[in-house]
Design an enzyme around this catalytic site. Sequence first.
Site, PDB file in Angstrom:
ATOM      1  N   LYS A 145      20.391  69.005  86.887  1.00 48.95           N
ATOM      2  CA  LYS A 145      21.336  69.719  86.025  1.00 48.95           C
ATOM      3  C   LYS A 145      20.651  70.231  84.759  1.00 48.95           C
ATOM      4  O   LYS A 145      20.887  71.367  84.321  1.00 48.95           O
ATOM      5  CB  LYS A 145      22.516  68.813  85.674  1.00 48.95           C
ATOM      6  CG  LYS A 145      23.457  68.563  86.842  1.00 48.95           C
ATOM      7  CD  LYS A 145      24.701  67.804  86.395  1.00 48.95           C
ATOM      8  CE  LYS A 145      25.707  67.677  87.537  1.00 48.95           C
ATOM      9  NZ  LYS A 145      26.966  67.051  87.117  1.00 48.95           N
ATOM     10  N   SER A 164      26.751  71.436  89.553  1.00 48.00           N
ATOM     11  CA  SER A 164      27.569  70.381  90.139  1.00 48.00           C
ATOM     12  C   SER A 164      26.791  69.554  91.138  1.00 48.00           C
ATOM     13  O   SER A 164      25.975  70.080  91.909  1.00 48.00           O
ATOM     14  CB  SER A 164      28.787  71.010  90.836  1.00 48.00           C
ATOM     15  OG  SER A 164      29.549  70.027  91.496  1.00 48.00           O
ATOM     16  N   GLY A 165      27.071  68.252  91.118  1.00 45.04           N
ATOM     17  CA  GLY A 165      26.575  67.381  92.174  1.00 45.04           C
ATOM     18  C   GLY A 165      27.451  67.478  93.404  1.00 45.04           C
ATOM     19  O   GLY A 165      27.213  66.796  94.394  1.00 45.04           O
ATOM     20  N   ASP A 179      31.129  65.055  81.929  1.00 44.19           N
ATOM     21  CA  ASP A 179      31.874  63.807  81.733  1.00 44.19           C
ATOM     22  C   ASP A 179      31.133  62.564  82.188  1.00 44.19           C
ATOM     23  O   ASP A 179      31.521  61.455  81.815  1.00 44.19           O
ATOM     24  CB  ASP A 179      33.202  63.877  82.499  1.00 44.19           C
ATOM     25  CG  ASP A 179      33.004  63.756  83.996  1.00 44.19           C
ATOM     26  OD1 ASP A 179      33.434  62.749  84.585  1.00 44.19           O
ATOM     27  OD2 ASP A 179      32.390  64.656  84.589  1.00 44.19           O
ATOM     28  N   ASP A 186      33.181  68.577  88.739  1.00 38.88           N
ATOM     29  CA  ASP A 186      34.114  67.489  89.052  1.00 38.88           C
ATOM     30  C   ASP A 186      34.536  66.744  87.789  1.00 38.88           C
ATOM     31  O   ASP A 186      33.695  66.293  87.003  1.00 38.88           O
ATOM     32  CB  ASP A 186      33.475  66.504  90.028  1.00 38.88           C
ATOM     33  CG  ASP A 186      33.270  67.104  91.408  1.00 38.88           C
ATOM     34  OD1 ASP A 186      33.429  68.327  91.547  1.00 38.88           O
ATOM     35  OD2 ASP A 186      32.934  66.354  92.340  1.00 38.88           O
ATOM     36  N   ARG A 224      27.184  59.222 101.095  1.00 42.48           N
ATOM     37  CA  ARG A 224      28.580  59.673 101.141  1.00 42.48           C
ATOM     38  C   ARG A 224      28.744  60.868 102.079  1.00 42.48           C
ATOM     39  O   ARG A 224      29.714  60.947 102.839  1.00 42.48           O
ATOM     40  CB  ARG A 224      29.063  60.004  99.732  1.00 42.48           C
ATOM     41  CG  ARG A 224      29.327  58.759  98.884  1.00 42.48           C
ATOM     42  CD  ARG A 224      29.740  59.107  97.466  1.00 42.48           C
ATOM     43  NE  ARG A 224      28.628  59.657  96.695  1.00 42.48           N
ATOM     44  CZ  ARG A 224      28.719  60.024  95.414  1.00 42.48           C
ATOM     45  NH1 ARG A 224      29.881  59.910  94.786  1.00 42.48           N
ATOM     46  NH2 ARG A 224      27.665  60.498  94.780  1.00 42.48           N
ATOM     47  N   ASP A 226      29.747  70.993  83.893  1.00 48.73           N
ATOM     48  CA  ASP A 226      29.895  70.207  85.110  1.00 48.73           C
ATOM     49  C   ASP A 226      31.194  70.659  85.779  1.00 48.73           C
ATOM     50  O   ASP A 226      32.033  71.316  85.155  1.00 48.73           O
ATOM     51  CB  ASP A 226      29.949  68.728  84.733  1.00 48.73           C
ATOM     52  CG  ASP A 226      30.278  67.827  85.904  1.00 48.73           C
ATOM     53  OD1 ASP A 226      29.688  68.023  86.980  1.00 48.73           O
ATOM     54  OD2 ASP A 226      31.139  66.944  85.740  1.00 48.73           O
TER      55      ASP A 226
END
Length: 426
Positions: free
Chosen positions: A320, A275-276, A343, A189, A232, A187
């Site tokens: 993912k 990654s998102g 995480d 972030d 967002r 990942d």
Amino acid sequence: MSATQTSDVPTLLVKIFGKDRPGITAGLFDTLAAYSVNVVDIEQVVTRGRIVLCALVTEPPRGLEGDLRATVHSWAESLKLQAEIISGIGDNRPRGLGRSLVTVLGHPLTAEATAAIAARITDSGSNIDRIFRLAKYPVTAVEFAVSGVETEPLRTALATEAAALGVDIAVVAAGLHRRAQRLVVMDVDSTLIQDEVIELFAAHAGCEDKVAEVTAAAMRGELDFEQSLHARVALLAGLDASVVEKVRAEVRLTPGARTLIRTLKRLGYQVGVVSGGFTQVTDALRERLGLDFAQANTLEIVDGRLTGRVTGEIVDRAGKARLLRRFAAEAGVPLSQTVAIGDGANDLDMLNAAGLGVAFNAKPVVREAAHTAVNVPFLDTVLYLLGITREEVEAADTLDEGPGEGPDREGPGPRAVDAGQSVGAQ
């Protein structure tokens, strides 16, 4: 007589211990050579300048054992060493089925924790065959070679102990596959980097609080990831595209990130990120760090401004795991040979799909679901879970520099330099 023919013949265990110095091993076997013995097994450990040398040898010809014992003791005394010689039959007993490697990370590693881990291994029906230190900084990392119980039940038994003791424990099956080619997928972030990229963009748009509200709603389960992503990103509409370069410059790598990637690449591993977040950042990471794979969401930019939308395939929790499988297929690596690091709850499918899923400074729900957890702020401690020692990492640093290296190298330990360097820095 060969070592393979010693299962039921008399043997001698010769133990030497004392202050280490050059020539002890050669001297012992020079002494034994006069008695025509064969070597069955050797084990030597040096700790803080003290040596323990064990040699399992066949019994000497009839009538010579007493002389051998006297000569070995005399040689040892001449070097101010102690000797012990024990008679027995055959070789070491065969290791039990179900062989595993248990890696323990402590910061610090206390005697209390070590005792509890050893007791739990024994209670599970396993035997500790060997213990080896992998690293002494930035954490103490030791590896237990264990046999007698299959890996999964041992992992389950030790997971509870790890949480209670405040140490990190990884349990993997022993065997040749551990040294085989692997794929590591991370990942981004709060894993590869210290930041949340959407928050960096939001700071430039002046909507940090609103983005935080949407994130909190997603954490409460009121929005799924895709809904929260669209909500967002919509708040970023109208931002000038030049903000991308500013965000790239603000991104900070996690301490140990370059060390981890550099070492894995030198060992022939392939490394990727999912990654998102956004390709506008992950593409820079891929180039900067020499990554093999990278996939993320893409912010739409029209006429030099962010539109508040994303384009292409959405990288969410299921995405993912799907990308991990895709990368593994492209790399020619079985899924069982993959390592995933993340995480958040968004990483859980990927962590569970990988051969080894590592929760890195993760939320409790993620730590409980992953195969193992690392709760220190150094990403390169993952290397120890793969059986790579700190000494091997430092030796690799003397090689020619490769992608992502140079004067901005970083990582824990005395060589650490500028651990917070940004992705965009040159």
